[in-house]
Write an enzyme that holds these catalytic residues in place. Structure first.
Site, short mmCIF file in Angstrom:
data_model
loop_
_atom_site.label_atom_id
_atom_site.label_comp_id
_atom_site.label_asym_id
_atom_site.label_seq_id
_atom_site.Cartn_x
_atom_site.Cartn_y
_atom_site.Cartn_z
CE LYS A 17 26.99 -68.30 -30.71
NZ LYS A 17 27.57 -67.19 -29.91
CE LYS A 44 20.90 -72.20 -19.48
NZ LYS A 44 22.33 -71.83 -19.29
CE LYS A 67 19.91 -62.92 -21.92
NZ LYS A 67 20.80 -63.77 -21.12
#
Length: 328
Positions: free
Chosen positions: A111, A194, A197
């Site tokens: 990140k 997978k 969202k």
């Protein structure tokens, strides 16, 4: 009874994959463990959040989990930021954690590379995660593979503190939410990944608050193959295998039972049955959700969870202060 703790990111939305893969397990586990469930809103603010949206998402998420079968009588449900001792204990643990440990965390490295400027919280939040866990002396923490490293850090911090100041923390055990052999609900349009969202193609993702027509359309247009044989073979038939897995998870039928049920039938007939079952379950969840979200039930549950866990957390914080020589 052993204690289990689960932290939830306050995204406010849940996919069908989340429900079938994780929440159903949580419902089963609430019968087996003394369960603690908290909304990790302090973790969420390591990146900038819209305050109005964050507060709305917290309430929506709790309502959804309750609608999915999480029983407030079998779980202590609370918001992380409403228990100030999480942050207090985190600071004491930060002073017993090394910079090198935090800078080696895989998620921090990933990140921080994506952002020129990032908050110090992005570096230190694994210690807050350790505090979340260690405060309650939990036995078991379900984690995904991406969080296993953070739980290992929590164990290291606890062991170090115990050696330095005497027996203080129970050492928690990880339970990997999904192992390498477990089949996850996949994206309807791209069954190699997978269902998520965050997917760019929303046609492959079903949300629990989605309307029935949209759900049916997505399932009927799901990627399959040209073989027209309903049997589970994720390597050669990933699309139809994903639909079989969804149908199996909802109906509790085995893959072989489903194969026999749809022998000689085409994919359109099978997809229609999958859509019917998904819509049935989602409609039941939505009906419960609509009743909960418009009531004062959530506030009562969170007040009880806050008061219960705050007492435990305060006792642990005072113990740490005493052992570290803080205060009078």
């Amino acid at each position: 009874m052993k204690k289990m703790l689960t932290g939830l990111q306050p995204s406010g939305v849940i996919t069908l994959g989340n429900y079938l893969g994780a929440i159903k397990k949580m419902v089963e586990n609430q019968e087996k463990y003394d369960s603690y469930i908290f909304i990790a809103d302090l973790h969420a603010i390591t990146v900038t959040q819209d305050p109005v949206e964050l507060r709305k998402n917290i309430k929506n998420l709790i309502a959804l989990y309750l609608a999915c079968g999480i029983d407030p009588n079998k779980n202590k449900i609370y918001i992380q930021s409403e228990n100030e001792y999480h942050a207090n204990v985190s600071w004491l643990l930060e002073c017993n954690t090394y910079y090198g440990e935090l800078s080696r965390m895989t998620q921090f490295k990933d990140k921080s590379l994506k952002h020129t400027n990032f908050s110090a919280g992005l570096l230190t939040y694994p210690v807050l995660m350790a505090a979340d866990i260690l405060i309650y002396d939990v036995d078991i923490v379900p984690v995904g593979k991406d969080q296993k490293q953070h739980l290992e850090l929590a164990r290291d911090i606890a062991i170090r503190f115990n050696k330095k100041y005497g027996e203080t923390f129970k050492i928690p055990e990880p339970v990997i939410s999904f192992d390498g052999n477990e089949f996850l609900v996949k994206d309807l349009q791209n069954p190699s990944i997978k269902m998520s969202k965050s997917s760019e193609n929303k046609k492959g993702v079903i949300m629990l608050l989605e309307d029935a027509d949209s759900i049916r359309k997505k399932i009927m247009s799901a990627t399959t193959d040209s073989e027209m044989s309903v049997h589970f073979d994720p390597k050669n038939k990933p699309g139809i295998s994903n639909l079989i897995h969804i149908y199996s998870s909802i109906t509790n039928k085995t893959y072989d039972e489903i194969k026999d049920e749809f022998k000689g039938k085409n994919y359109g007939e099978f997809k229609k049955c999958v859509a019917d079952e998904v819509i049935r379950v989602v409609s039941e969840i939505q009906e419960k959700y609509n009743k909960i979200i418009n009531s004062d039930e959530i506030d009562k549950i969170l007040d009880e969870g806050r008061d219960y866990t705050r007492k435990i957390a305060k006792e642990k914080y005072e113990l740490l202060k005493e052992k570290m020589g803080l205060g009078r």
